[in-house]
Design a protein around this motif. Structure first.
Motif, PDB file in Angstrom:
ATOM      1  N   GLU A 174       0.823  -1.210   0.000  1.00 49.28           N
ATOM      2  CA  GLU A 174       0.000   0.000   0.000  1.00 49.28           C
ATOM      3  C   GLU A 174       0.861   1.266   0.000  1.00 49.28           C
ATOM      4  O   GLU A 174       0.410   2.316  -0.441  1.00 49.28           O
ATOM      5  N   GLY A 175       2.071   1.156   0.496  1.00 45.92           N
ATOM      6  CA  GLY A 175       3.014   2.266   0.448  1.00 45.92           C
ATOM      7  C   GLY A 175       4.424   1.729   0.417  1.00 45.92           C
ATOM      8  O   GLY A 175       4.714   0.690   1.018  1.00 45.92           O
ATOM      9  N   SER A 176       5.322   2.402  -0.300  1.00 44.60           N
ATOM     10  CA  SER A 176       6.704   1.928  -0.360  1.00 44.60           C
ATOM     11  C   SER A 176       7.637   3.060  -0.746  1.00 44.60           C
ATOM     12  O   SER A 176       7.232   4.052  -1.356  1.00 44.60           O
ATOM     13  N   CYS A 177       8.902   2.881  -0.381  1.00 43.06           N
ATOM     14  CA  CYS A 177       9.926   3.864  -0.735  1.00 43.06           C
ATOM     15  C   CYS A 177      11.287   3.186  -0.690  1.00 43.06           C
ATOM     16  O   CYS A 177      11.621   2.530   0.303  1.00 43.06           O
ATOM     17  N   LEU A 178      12.048   3.325  -1.749  1.00 41.86           N
ATOM     18  CA  LEU A 178      13.450   2.925  -1.730  1.00 41.86           C
ATOM     19  C   LEU A 178      14.245   4.174  -1.396  1.00 41.86           C
ATOM     20  O   LEU A 178      14.247   5.147  -2.152  1.00 41.86           O
ATOM     21  N   GLN A 214      -4.170  -1.194  11.683  1.00 45.22           N
ATOM     22  CA  GLN A 214      -2.744  -1.305  11.970  1.00 45.22           C
ATOM     23  C   GLN A 214      -1.949  -1.185  10.668  1.00 45.22           C
ATOM     24  O   GLN A 214      -2.326  -1.749   9.646  1.00 45.22           O
ATOM     25  N   ILE A 215      -0.857  -0.434  10.718  1.00 45.85           N
ATOM     26  CA  ILE A 215       0.063  -0.342   9.590  1.00 45.85           C
ATOM     27  C   ILE A 215       1.391  -0.939  10.024  1.00 45.85           C
ATOM     28  O   ILE A 215       1.943  -0.562  11.062  1.00 45.85           O
ATOM     29  N   LYS A 216       1.895  -1.858   9.232  1.00 44.15           N
ATOM     30  CA  LYS A 216       3.184  -2.478   9.518  1.00 44.15           C
ATOM     31  C   LYS A 216       4.210  -1.961   8.513  1.00 44.15           C
ATOM     32  O   LYS A 216       4.008  -2.077   7.304  1.00 44.15           O
ATOM     33  N   LEU A 236       4.662   5.265   4.678  1.00 48.60           N
ATOM     34  CA  LEU A 236       3.461   5.349   5.504  1.00 48.60           C
ATOM     35  C   LEU A 236       2.483   6.372   4.956  1.00 48.60           C
ATOM     36  O   LEU A 236       1.264   6.157   4.977  1.00 48.60           O
ATOM     37  N   TYR A 237       2.994   7.474   4.453  1.00 45.56           N
ATOM     38  CA  TYR A 237       2.132   8.500   3.868  1.00 45.56           C
ATOM     39  C   TYR A 237       1.317   7.906   2.712  1.00 45.56           C
ATOM     40  O   TYR A 237       0.105   8.164   2.589  1.00 45.56           O
ATOM     41  N   GLN A 238       1.955   7.115   1.877  1.00 47.99           N
ATOM     42  CA  GLN A 238       1.244   6.488   0.755  1.00 47.99           C
ATOM     43  C   GLN A 238       0.170   5.523   1.254  1.00 47.99           C
ATOM     44  O   GLN A 238      -0.923   5.444   0.674  1.00 47.99           O
ATOM     45  N   ALA A 239       0.480   4.783   2.321  1.00 49.90           N
ATOM     46  CA  ALA A 239      -0.519   3.871   2.884  1.00 49.90           C
ATOM     47  C   ALA A 239      -1.721   4.645   3.414  1.00 49.90           C
ATOM     48  O   ALA A 239      -2.882   4.219   3.241  1.00 49.90           O
ATOM     49  N   PHE A 240      -1.473   5.790   4.041  1.00 52.28           N
ATOM     50  CA  PHE A 240      -2.579   6.615   4.522  1.00 52.28           C
ATOM     51  C   PHE A 240      -3.402   7.162   3.355  1.00 52.28           C
ATOM     52  O   PHE A 240      -4.637   7.251   3.438  1.00 52.28           O
ATOM     53  N   ARG A 241      -2.736   7.530   2.271  1.00 52.50           N
ATOM     54  CA  ARG A 241      -3.469   7.993   1.088  1.00 52.50           C
ATOM     55  C   ARG A 241      -4.359   6.884   0.541  1.00 52.50           C
ATOM     56  O   ARG A 241      -5.490   7.135   0.095  1.00 52.50           O
ATOM     57  N   ASN A 295     -11.200   9.222   7.422  1.00 53.44           N
ATOM     58  CA  ASN A 295     -11.841  10.452   6.945  1.00 53.44           C
ATOM     59  C   ASN A 295     -10.869  11.599   6.737  1.00 53.44           C
ATOM     60  O   ASN A 295     -11.185  12.569   6.061  1.00 53.44           O
ATOM     61  N   THR A 296      -9.690  11.484   7.350  1.00 54.19           N
ATOM     62  CA  THR A 296      -8.703  12.553   7.264  1.00 54.19           C
ATOM     63  C   THR A 296      -7.311  11.948   7.337  1.00 54.19           C
ATOM     64  O   THR A 296      -7.132  10.840   7.848  1.00 54.19           O
ATOM     65  N   MET A 297      -6.323  12.646   6.812  1.00 58.61           N
ATOM     66  CA  MET A 297      -4.944  12.163   6.875  1.00 58.61           C
ATOM     67  C   MET A 297      -4.514  12.079   8.343  1.00 58.61           C
ATOM     68  O   MET A 297      -4.542  13.084   9.048  1.00 58.61           O
ATOM     69  N   PRO A 298      -4.116  10.906   8.810  1.00 58.22           N
ATOM     70  CA  PRO A 298      -3.850  10.735  10.248  1.00 58.22           C
ATOM     71  C   PRO A 298      -2.518  11.305  10.741  1.00 58.22           C
ATOM     72  O   PRO A 298      -2.180  11.113  11.902  1.00 58.22           O
ATOM     73  N   PHE A 299      -1.758  11.974   9.906  1.00 56.91           N
ATOM     74  CA  PHE A 299      -0.500  12.551  10.355  1.00 56.91           C
ATOM     75  C   PHE A 299      -0.731  13.862  11.120  1.00 56.91           C
ATOM     76  O   PHE A 299      -1.573  14.667  10.758  1.00 56.91           O
TER      77      PHE A 299
END
Length: 246
Positions: free
Chosen positions: A29-33, A115-117, A141-146, A155-159
């Motif tokens: 759901e989200g990734s970054c190298l 939960q986000i792992k 994690l930002y991508q997973a939240f998106r 309902n809203t970006m959890p950051f």
């Protein structure tokens, strides 16, 4: 304080070449190298609709992390920890740090019982693997939240803020930013700074190797860390802008 060049050619207050490549993994759901010079870490964020048992019924979400180094991420091959049947104390300490860094900037009530792992796998190590994992893990994690926003699971970006990390140390008597391995092993002191985009302090880990360092030296290290995290935050924002355009 002088601004002498290090063996790498960098000034004492310069980061290594940094790159953040979002969306690197096809399935997560989200990734970054993330690359901090010769340190390369793949960070992936996976959504799990089940929170740990101690959070069920609380309305609170959870963000956790796992960290590992591939067998040939270093100069010689090391066995996988799974083959040994247990994680080293170093591995446990680092993944707990990564998890704490995430939760410090997440509104867990806005996340709800999700939960986000975050998995952080070191492909190549040249110093600063934990700081690279924290910095790249935020982008994942930002991508997973998106993703959760797109499917209307939140309902809203959890950051509440961004978070990044960088190492600093005292090498050859000078305070320096973002130590590579050759500097790290010879440093008179080294520290990892986890800071938010707004300047908040999440965690500081500092150790003197030969003799105690002074408060004035610590303040110099903190100033370098703030400069480094400001630059890393800008790079995170650039990477996330690419995500928004895709």
């Amino acid at each position: 304080m002088t601004n002498t060049l290090r063996s790498s050619g960098r000034a004492r207050d310069a980061l290594r070449a940094i790159s953040l490549e979002p969306g690197f993994s096809k399935y997560a759901e989200g990734s970054c190298l993330v690359r901090f010079g010769g340190t390369h870490v793949l960070c992936t964020a996976s959504v799990d609709e089940r929170v740990p048992s101690f959070l069920r019924g609380t309305g609170l979400g959870w963000v956790t992390a796992e960290y590992g180094m591939l067998p040939r991420s270093t100069h010689s091959r090391t066995d996988r920890e799974a083959a040994k049947g247990k994680q080293s104390g170093r591995t446990q300490e680092i993944q707990r740090l990564i998890g704490r860094a995430r939760r410090a900037v997440v509104d867990r009530r806005a996340l709800g019982e999700i939960q986000i792992k975050i998995d952080c796998d070191v492909i190549q190590a040249d110093g600063g693997t934990r700081t690279a994992a924290i910095t790249g893990g935020y982008v994942a994690l930002y991508q997973a939240f998106r993703h959760l926003l797109r499917i209307k699971a939140v309902n809203t970006m959890p950051f509440t803020d961004s978070v990044a990390a960088v190492s600093c140390g005292i090498f050859d008597g000078e305070t320096v930013l973002d130590l590579e391995y050759s500097e790290d092993v010879a440093a008179q002191a080294d520290a990892n700074f986890v800071l938010t985009g707004k300047g908040g302090i999440v965690e500081v880990q500092g150790t003197a190797e030969e003799r105690p360092f002074t408060e004035a030296q610590f303040n110099e290290l903190m100033a370098l860390a703030r400069k480094g995290v400001t630059e890393l935050t800008a790079l995170q924002n650039q990477a996330l802008e690419i995500c928004h355009q895709s």
